[in-house]
Every structure is written in C-alpha cells, then in structure tokens.
Design a protein around this motif. Structure first.
Motif, PDB file in Angstrom:
ATOM      1  N   ILE A   1      25.248  62.511  -2.972  1.00  0.00           N
ATOM      2  CA  ILE A   1      24.335  62.384  -3.754  1.00  0.00           C
ATOM      3  C   ILE A   1      24.378  61.065  -4.683  1.00  0.00           C
ATOM      4  CG2 ILE A   1      24.234  64.744  -4.052  1.00  0.00           C
ATOM      5  CD1 ILE A   1      26.130  64.650  -6.374  1.00  0.00           C
TER       6      ILE A   1
ATOM      7  N   PHE B   1      27.579  65.718   2.839  1.00  0.00           N
ATOM      8  CA  PHE B   1      26.153  65.499   2.420  1.00  0.00           C
ATOM      9  C   PHE B   1      26.748  64.654   0.851  1.00  0.00           C
ATOM     10  CE2 PHE B   1      22.705  66.401  -0.740  1.00  0.00           C
ATOM     11  CZ  PHE B   1      21.766  66.009   0.169  1.00  0.00           C
TER      12      PHE B   1
ATOM     13  N   GLN C   1      23.946  73.206  -0.696  1.00  0.00           N
ATOM     14  CA  GLN C   1      25.167  73.168  -0.955  1.00  0.00           C
ATOM     15  C   GLN C   1      25.648  74.417  -1.389  1.00  0.00           C
ATOM     16  OE1 GLN C   1      27.764  69.869  -0.639  1.00  0.00           O
ATOM     17  NE2 GLN C   1      25.908  70.094   0.913  1.00  0.00           N
TER      18      GLN C   1
ATOM     19  N   TYR D   1      15.633  75.426  -4.156  1.00  0.00           N
ATOM     20  CA  TYR D   1      16.871  75.346  -3.259  1.00  0.00           C
ATOM     21  C   TYR D   1      17.277  76.721  -3.040  1.00  0.00           C
ATOM     22  CZ  TYR D   1      17.185  70.323  -4.286  1.00  0.00           C
ATOM     23  OH  TYR D   1      16.771  69.126  -4.471  1.00  0.00           O
TER      24      TYR D   1
ATOM     25  N   GLU E   1      21.620  69.538   2.782  1.00  0.00           N
ATOM     26  CA  GLU E   1      21.331  69.628   1.238  1.00  0.00           C
ATOM     27  C   GLU E   1      21.415  70.849   0.709  1.00  0.00           C
ATOM     28  OE1 GLU E   1      17.509  71.075   2.754  1.00  0.00           O
ATOM     29  OE2 GLU E   1      19.195  69.743   3.734  1.00  0.00           O
TER      30      GLU E   1
ATOM     31  N   HIS F   1      20.297  72.454   7.217  1.00  0.00           N
ATOM     32  CA  HIS F   1      19.952  71.834   5.938  1.00  0.00           C
ATOM     33  C   HIS F   1      21.134  71.660   5.070  1.00  0.00           C
ATOM     34  CE1 HIS F   1      15.740  73.121   6.018  1.00  0.00           C
ATOM     35  NE2 HIS F   1      16.049  74.029   7.182  1.00  0.00           N
TER      36      HIS F   1
END
Length: 407
Positions: free
Chosen positions: A233, A231, A65, A36, A63, A61
């Motif tokens: 999870i 986002f 974070q 990442y 994702e 993007h």
C-alpha cells in the motif's frame, strides 16, 4: 469533585446513549471500506465454480487483506440490499464496542478480586475510559466499516476476559478467532504467555489448530494465495515509518515482518515484567509505528489497548492513557496539518506509552493479601462493575483466580 454513585443500569445506559449519538452522527458518511468486505463475503460463498472465489479468494484478490472469518461474517449480510446490509453491519459492529466495554469491566473485576478493590470506582473508571473509546470505535465500526478490525479486536477482548479467568482453552480459541479475522492480531498473541506455564501448551494447541483450519485450505488449494502476503500500500508522508528510514513509495519489504516481530517481542517483555495488561497496547503501538498508512481507524486498536491498561493495569480513577491516545492520535489529525509533524507525534506517543507501561513503577495491592487463605477480603462484595459475579469459593480451585503476576 466527587463523581456520583452509578448503578449498573445507569452506567450501561450512559455508554449506550453515547455510542448511539456517535452512530447517528457518523453513519450518513459511513461505510467507506465496506465494499471490500461485501465483495469478499460474496466471493467466499461462491465456491470454486467461478475460479474467482471460494478457496481461490486470496490468490485472485490479494488486495483483500481481511481474514476468512471476516468474509464469512460479512457474507451473512449478502441477502439484504447493499445499503440495508451496510447499515445492519455497522449497527452490529457498534454494538460489539459496547460488549467490549462490558468485557473490560468484568475482566478488571476478576483480575483485582482479592485486593479490596472498590467496584464503584472501577465502574467509574470503565465509564470514563469508555467515553474515550466509543468515538474511535465508531471510526472503525461505522465510518470505515472495517469488520476485520472490529472482529479481531472483539475476539482479543474476549481473550482478555478468558485470561482473567485462567481459561486456557477459551483464551487460545479467542486468539485464534482474532487471527482468523485479521492477521495483524498476531501482535496480541503474547496474551497466551500470561497464563500459568502449565497451560501454555493447551492454549497454544487450540490457537494453532484453529488458525490452521481457517487459513491452510486457501494455501493448499492455490499456492498463489501467498500473493496476499506481498500486497503493498502507499507509504503516507504522515507515517511514523518515514522517521525510521522507510521512505519508499510503498510498503518496505521489511515493514510487515518487523511490525509482527516488534509486537510479539514487546508483548513478551510485558508479560515477563508482570504487565500482561499492556500487551494489547504494545501490539497496537507496533502497528501504528511501522505501518505505512495512517488511517484513523488504526487508532481503535490503540484505544482498546489503553482501555485494557487503564482498567486492568492501573489503579487510578482517571483513565489517563485512553484520553491521551484519543487527544494525541485522533485530535492531532485535525489540529496538525504538517505530515512529517503528525508522523513525529505518532512516533512520540508510541515511545512514551511503551516506556511507561513497561518500566514505570507499579504498586501491586495483591501483595499485601498474598498470605490470605481466601481469594477476596471479607468486606469485598462479589460484584463487578457490570453486575454480580460468582463466588470463587464455589469455583474449582484452578478457576478461582489466575496465577500470573499482576500489572
């Protein structure tokens, strides 16, 4: 049993050897999340030509974070082959853990200056707390290679160091860098309130200004960058959040705002009660209480909190909370296999540690020295647990010692 006298060199050598041992054990299976950071590090240096990186990073993007500082630092390893860059990054992150221990020791020495503190006992306390801190630091720095968490916690430790020297600008700058590395560092922001009131504005302006410089360009260039804030999870069955009614498959809409609000509130209460050394622990507690995930690297923030509390907020030789956190939160992962029970254990640790640091009676030895005309007792050596310190009598009066209440 009497602990032998330790020199500065031996003290640091023991902790370095302990950290190196853990690095060697964990590194072969490390770097779980480094891809990442490597991806973000490549994208942030691309500029806007591809439309996929640069200031469009968070819009394209969500994702990713991590904060922009984390990607800028991760990008420094781009010139190396992937495996080499990963190992070098892990080594750097591991070394920052040792720097945090040094900062914690010097922060405690400055905080207790003028109280007749036995610096040999303080050195021993940092050593014993460090033995608990290093395994969890290796978890975040090597096994998961979460550079964003590492930088956020490192800059928070720097903010604590600056706070004990009553340096408003440095405290604000360090807190801004922590927020620019990972947004969850917002829970540690009440550290600014531990400064004298007349310095809040200066610290706040530095912090807000640098946070704006780092984050605003992304939102100005592409308004879709706000997608990163939404986002979600998966919500783990082992999370404490499940015990609080958060039974949705993914992150509940209220979880992130509540996490930030709880951390800020508890930190402000801690400062109001004269227990600023508990701010980092309380902010970390808010995270593990209301976060849907239960990754073991989350515990590293708790261990930084217990480290600061054990060396700056307590006077006992044995750093009880550091070892309790390691045993309960990390040991429980291997000893308890039932998910709801593990979530209950996390909830219990947060509840007990929060009540303790906020309300358990504390003895302030500075009180009996409050009428002295000097900043230290005459017999006290001007030496911290990691080496000599400057004579506050030669410092400017406003830098000699912070005026906030002691933990």
């Amino acid at each position: 049993m009497r602990i032998p006298v330790l020199s500065n060199r031996m003290h640091l050598l023991l902790l370095t050897s302990w950290a190196l041992l853990w690095f060697m054990v964990v590194e072969p299976s490390g770097g779980f999340s480094w891809h990442y950071l490597r991806t973000g590090g490549e994208l942030i240096y691309q500029g806007g030509s591809s439309g996929d990186g640069g200031l469009n990073l968070y819009a394209r993007h969500p994702e990713l974070q991590m904060g922009p500082i984390s990607f800028l630092v991760a990008g420094l390893f781009n010139p190396f082959p992937a495996e080499v860059g990963q190992v070098l990054a892990e080594a750097l992150m591991s070394a920052l853990g040792l720097v945090i221990l040094v900062l914690a020791g010097r922060s405690a020495a400055m905080h207790f200056l003028g109280t007749g503190t036995n610096h040999q006992r303080l050195r021993q306390r940092v050593l014993v707390a460090g033995l608990a801190f290093v395994p969890m630091w290796t978890e975040v720095a090597v096994r998961f290679a979460h550079l964003d968490d590492v930088l956020a916690l490192f800059f928070t430790a720097c903010a604590v160091y600056a706070l004990t020297r009553c340096n408003a600008a440095a405290t604000g700058i360090c807190m801004a860098l922590a927020l620019d590395s990972k947004p969850t560092a917002l829970a540690f922001l009440p550290l600014l309130l531990a400064l004298p009131k007349e310095r809040w504005l200066r610290a706040g302006l530095w912090c807000v200004g640098l946070v704006a410089v780092a984050w605003l360009p992304f939102f100005v260039v592409d308004v879709h960058s706000f997608a990163a804030a939404k986002f979600t999870i998966p919500n783990s069955p082992a999370s404490a959040l499940r015990w609080l009614g958060g039974n949705t498959p993914v992150t509940p809409d209220w979880a992130r705002p509540a996490q930030a609000a709880l951390g800020l509130t508890l930190g402000a209460v801690a400062v109001w009660r004269g227990r600023w050394a508990a701010v980092v622990l309380l902010g970390a507690n808010a995270r593990i209480l209301l976060d849907p995930s239960v990754y073991t690297y989350y515990t590293a923030s708790v261990l930084l909190g217990t480290l600061v509390w054990d060396v700056c907020g307590q006077r006992r030789l044995v750093p009880l909370w550091s070892w309790l956190a390691l045993t309960v939160l990390y040991g429980g992962v291997f000893l308890v296999h039932d998910d709801p029970t593990r979530g209950l254990i996390r909830l219990a640790f947060v509840a007990v540690s929060t009540i303790y640091v906020l309300f358990w009676p504390q003895r302030d030895r500075r009180d009996r020295n409050s009428r002295r005309s000097v900043d230290r007792v005459q017999e006290e050596p001007l030496e911290g647990p990691w080496g000599p310190m400057w004579d506050p009598g030669r410092s400017r009066p406003w830098e000699a010692r912070p005026t906030h209440r002691s933990a």
